[in-house]
Design an enzyme around this catalytic site. Structure first.
Site, PDB file in Angstrom:
ATOM      1  N   ASN A 117       1.159  -0.879   0.212  1.00 30.26           N
ATOM      2  CA  ASN A 117      -0.287   0.247  -0.155  1.00 30.26           C
ATOM      3  C   ASN A 117       0.859   0.985  -0.325  1.00 30.26           C
ATOM      4  O   ASN A 117       2.106   0.839   0.055  1.00 30.26           O
ATOM      5  CB  ASN A 117      -0.794  -0.266   0.966  1.00 30.26           C
ATOM      6  CG  ASN A 117      -2.172   0.862   1.786  1.00 30.26           C
ATOM      7  OD1 ASN A 117      -2.547   1.316   0.061  1.00 30.26           O
ATOM      8  ND2 ASN A 117      -1.860   2.150   2.396  1.00 30.26           N
TER       9      ASN A 117
ATOM     10  N   HIS B  14       0.726   4.860   1.263  1.00 29.47           N
ATOM     11  CA  HIS B  14       0.313   6.054   2.044  1.00 29.47           C
ATOM     12  C   HIS B  14       0.514   7.294   2.746  1.00 29.47           C
ATOM     13  O   HIS B  14       1.806   7.414   2.231  1.00 29.47           O
ATOM     14  CB  HIS B  14       0.249   5.279   3.554  1.00 29.47           C
ATOM     15  CG  HIS B  14      -0.725   6.545   4.484  1.00 29.47           C
ATOM     16  ND1 HIS B  14      -1.532   5.878   4.763  1.00 29.47           N
ATOM     17  CD2 HIS B  14      -0.324   6.684   5.659  1.00 29.47           C
ATOM     18  CE1 HIS B  14      -2.617   6.581   5.891  1.00 29.47           C
ATOM     19  NE2 HIS B  14      -1.225   7.283   6.379  1.00 29.47           N
TER      20      HIS B  14
ATOM     21  N   SER C  95       4.322   6.401   1.828  1.00 31.13           N
ATOM     22  CA  SER C  95       5.410   5.920   2.628  1.00 31.13           C
ATOM     23  C   SER C  95       4.672   4.027   1.640  1.00 31.13           C
ATOM     24  O   SER C  95       3.266   4.092   1.763  1.00 31.13           O
ATOM     25  CB  SER C  95       5.123   4.840   4.154  1.00 31.13           C
ATOM     26  OG  SER C  95       5.379   6.621   5.092  1.00 31.13           O
TER      27      SER C  95
ATOM     28  N   ASP D 177      -2.246   1.051   8.737  1.00 28.08           N
ATOM     29  CA  ASP D 177      -1.424   1.629   8.460  1.00 28.08           C
ATOM     30  C   ASP D 177      -0.093   0.608   8.924  1.00 28.08           C
ATOM     31  O   ASP D 177       0.702   2.053   9.058  1.00 28.08           O
ATOM     32  CB  ASP D 177      -1.778   2.419   7.954  1.00 28.08           C
ATOM     33  CG  ASP D 177      -2.520   3.496   7.405  1.00 28.08           C
ATOM     34  OD1 ASP D 177      -2.737   2.146   6.225  1.00 28.08           O
ATOM     35  OD2 ASP D 177      -3.005   4.321   7.674  1.00 28.08           O
TER      36      ASP D 177
HETATM   37  C1  GRF Z   1      -2.811   8.481  -2.891  1.00 25.39           C
HETATM   38  O1  GRF Z   1      -2.835  10.084  -2.159  1.00 25.39           O
HETATM   39  C2  GRF Z   1      -2.786   7.598  -1.610  1.00 25.39           C
HETATM   40  O2  GRF Z   1      -1.169   7.911  -0.882  1.00 25.39           O
HETATM   41  C3  GRF Z   1      -3.511   7.232  -0.601  1.00 25.39           C
HETATM   42  O3  GRF Z   1      -4.782   7.498  -1.949  1.00 25.39           O
HETATM   43  C4  GRF Z   1      -4.823   8.476  -3.100  1.00 25.39           C
HETATM   44  C5  GRF Z   1      -4.465   7.741  -4.431  1.00 25.39           C
HETATM   45  O4  GRF Z   1      -3.941   8.769  -5.353  1.00 25.39           O
HETATM   46  N1  GRF Z   1      -3.849   5.401  -0.556  1.00 25.39           N
HETATM   47  P1  GRF Z   1      -4.177   8.054  -6.970  1.00 25.39           P
HETATM   48  O5  GRF Z   1      -6.179   7.329  -6.366  1.00 25.39           O
HETATM   49  O6  GRF Z   1      -3.636   7.289  -7.010  1.00 25.39           O
HETATM   50  O7  GRF Z   1      -4.381   9.382  -7.404  1.00 25.39           O
END
Ligand code: GRF
Length: 193
Positions: A110, A112, A139, A148
């Site tokens: 993932n 974050h 991260s 997370d």
């Molecule tokens: C990103 O900020 C990511 O960190 C979080 O969700 C958002 C996704 O953005 N988990 P995208 O759909 O990749 O534009």
């Protein structure tokens, strides 16, 4: 080391998919083949990005399930059909059940938008501003049963300016995410046994 040219991954999205786009754009360098993009929302723009790149897509609509476990089972069934080596969460907005995570343990990544372990959960950028932090960032981490909290694979930091808002910070961090995620996936693949 695994044969890079056939390192198959499935990407899970819920929205815009800008991180997905970055993985698509860097797929050859990373050494991945995106077997399928799965969304829990039919209207997610990331599905259009996948279609444009001729990547198979699938929607497992969360609204069709009253029980989270049933949604997760349907999701798992779809993922298994592609036999991916990694499952990449890229803005996927559902919290996955322990049953789901256990069956794919060590294979789910993932991204974050904070420097974990700081600012887990939602609304990170506003909380970072409220806490008067000088730095934030993004991260990439393994997904475990605790939100997370899995092992961090790679991070990238961003300096916070005094006039930054949650919106400007979100934009700055997202730009760094697009650089970070491909690098982190590449690192995992290179270490994959
Ligand atoms: C990103 O900020 C990511 O960190 C979080 O969700 C958002 C996704 O953005 N988990 P995208 O759909 O990749 O534009």
């Amino acid at each position: 080391m695994a044969n890079k040219s056939c390192f198959s991954v499935v990407v899970l999205i819920s929205g815009s998919g800008s991180n997905l786009q970055s993985i698509i754009d860097n797929a050859t360098d990373i050494g991945v083949k995106i077997a399928c993009v799965i969304s829990d929302r039919a209207g997610a723009f990331g599905l259009t990005r996948a279609n444009n790149a001729h990547i198979p897509t699938c929607v497992v609509g969360y609204k069709n399930f009253t029980m989270r476990e049933d949604f997760d089972r349907e999701l798992a069934k779809n993922i298994h059909s592609f036999k991916p080596k990694l499952i990449i969460l890229a803005g996927f907005m559902r919290i996955l059940s322990a049953e789901f995570i256990t069956q794919f343990e060590g294979k789910i990544l993932n991204i974050h938008p904070s420097l974990l372990p700081k600012f887990k959960g939602l609304n990170t950028h506003q909380r970072v501003i409220d806490a008067k932090e000088k730095y934030t960032g993004a991260s990439v981490h393994f997904v475990t049963n605790e939100l997370d909290s899995g092992e961090v694979i790679m991070q990238k930091s961003v300096t916070i300016d005094t006039n930054d808002t949650a919106q400007t910070l979100a934009k700055k961090v997202l730009q760094q995410e697009h650089i970070l995620y491909p690098l982190a996936i590449k690192k995992i693949i290179q270490n994959y046994r």
